[in-house]
Write an enzyme that holds these catalytic residues in place. Structure first.
Site, PDB file in Angstrom:
ATOM      1  N   TYR A 254       0.839  -1.209   0.000  1.00 50.90           N
ATOM      2  CA  TYR A 254       0.000   0.000   0.000  1.00 50.90           C
ATOM      3  C   TYR A 254       0.877   1.265   0.000  1.00 50.90           C
ATOM      4  O   TYR A 254       0.660   2.180  -0.794  1.00 50.90           O
ATOM      5  CB  TYR A 254      -0.902  -0.048   1.229  1.00 50.90           C
TER       6      TYR A 254
ATOM      7  N   LYS B 293       1.128   4.160  -2.854  1.00 47.55           N
ATOM      8  CA  LYS B 293       0.774   5.551  -2.582  1.00 47.55           C
ATOM      9  C   LYS B 293       1.967   6.480  -2.804  1.00 47.55           C
ATOM     10  O   LYS B 293       1.791   7.628  -3.205  1.00 47.55           O
ATOM     11  CB  LYS B 293       0.226   5.686  -1.158  1.00 47.55           C
TER      12      LYS B 293
END
Ligand code: NDP
Length: 247
Positions: free
Chosen positions: A155, A159
């Site tokens: 993640y 990002k």
């Protein structure tokens, strides 16, 4: 109204932050394309609420990780609304675990949706933005992409990648009247954070100087501003909305 006569495409708009952004933009006069991957009923509810403000709103099933599907969806939206002015890349997923336990598919899936999904959508909308010499792209990143977060290698990488994508798109398209910015939320109360274990949530809140989680509307307010005429000289920025979590 800040977005009158604009057409906004919001990915992952069937719930959480995406639905707040779609509704925030509708309240400012924008017509809305609500993109979702699984729950048609939720997406339709968001459309119905948007229409109550007097704008047009339609839902589109679109897995943003699927290049061909994003291409055909953008074409359909363009045909339905006549143009697109604003793209919000909000769709995102988590598959959390420590690197030691993380599988290859956990990593690939998160990168495909969170990072490649944004590339796919930008690829198919930016050509038209360039032709019309205007456009607003807003990518929903995360403070996890700026500070890292144990259990979120996939993640955080996705990002952080979105931030690099944002800055590059901002540079490549600046001369064509297109801005591209990222919003980096901290902990926001949605189904994504509801799925965290209670202790992890309490520990997270204790790290936030404002001692509370944010609301989806906190993110929507900034997205509306970045999409507006008034934000025309802001591009390539990453703006945190996190109650002071990452200062
Ligand atoms: P939710 O889990 O509440 O909603 C996620 C949305 O993304 C849903 O609308 C879902 O659609 C959609 N989605 C999931 N997979 C796909 C896919 N393959 N293609 C298209 N749409 C998809 O998440 P949040 O509202 O919390 O998060 C929204 C964004 O904000 C995400 O990018 C997230 O990473 C980011 N963010 C969230 C934070 C938080 O604390 N909540 C913090 C920092 C960033 P459907 O329901 O139809 O499956």
């Amino acid at each position: 109204m800040m977005l009158e006569k604009r057409v906004a495409v919001v990915t992952g708009a069937s719930r959480g932050i995406g639905s707040a952004i779609a509704l925030g933009m509708a309240q400012q006069g924008a017509d809305i394309a609500v993109l979702y991957s699984g729950c048609a009923e939720s997406a339709e509810k968001v459309c119905a609420r948007a229409r109550e403000t007097g704008v047009r709103a339609f839902s589109y099933k679109c897995n943003v990780a699927d290049y061909m599907m994003t291409e055909s969806t953008v074409m359909r939206i363009h045909n339905d609304f006549g143009k697109i002015d604003i793209l919000v890349n909000n769709a995102g997923i988590t598959r959390d675990s420590l690197v030691m336990q993380m599988t290859e598919s956990d990593f690939d899936e998160v990168i495909s949706v969170n990072l490649k999904g944004a590339f796919n959508m930008i690829k198919h909308t930016a050509r038209q933005f360039a032709k019309q010499k205007s456009g607003r792209i807003i990518n929903i990143s995360s403070v996890s992409g700026m500070m890292g977060n144990s259990g979120q290698a996939n993640y955080s990488a996705s990002k952080a990648g979105l931030i690099g994508l944002t800055k590059t798109v901002a540079k490549e398209y600046a001369s064509r009247g297109i801005t591209c910015n990222a919003i980096a939320p901290g902990f926001i109360a949605t189904s994504m954070t509801e799925s965290m274990p209670e202790e992890a949530r309490t520990a997270a809140v204790s790290l936030i100087p404002q001692k509370r989680m944010g609301k989806p509307e906190d993110i929507a307010a900034l997205a509306v501003f970045l999409a507006s005429e008034q934000a025309g000289y802001i591009t390539g920025e990453v703006i945190k909305v996190d109650g002071g979590l990452y200062i």
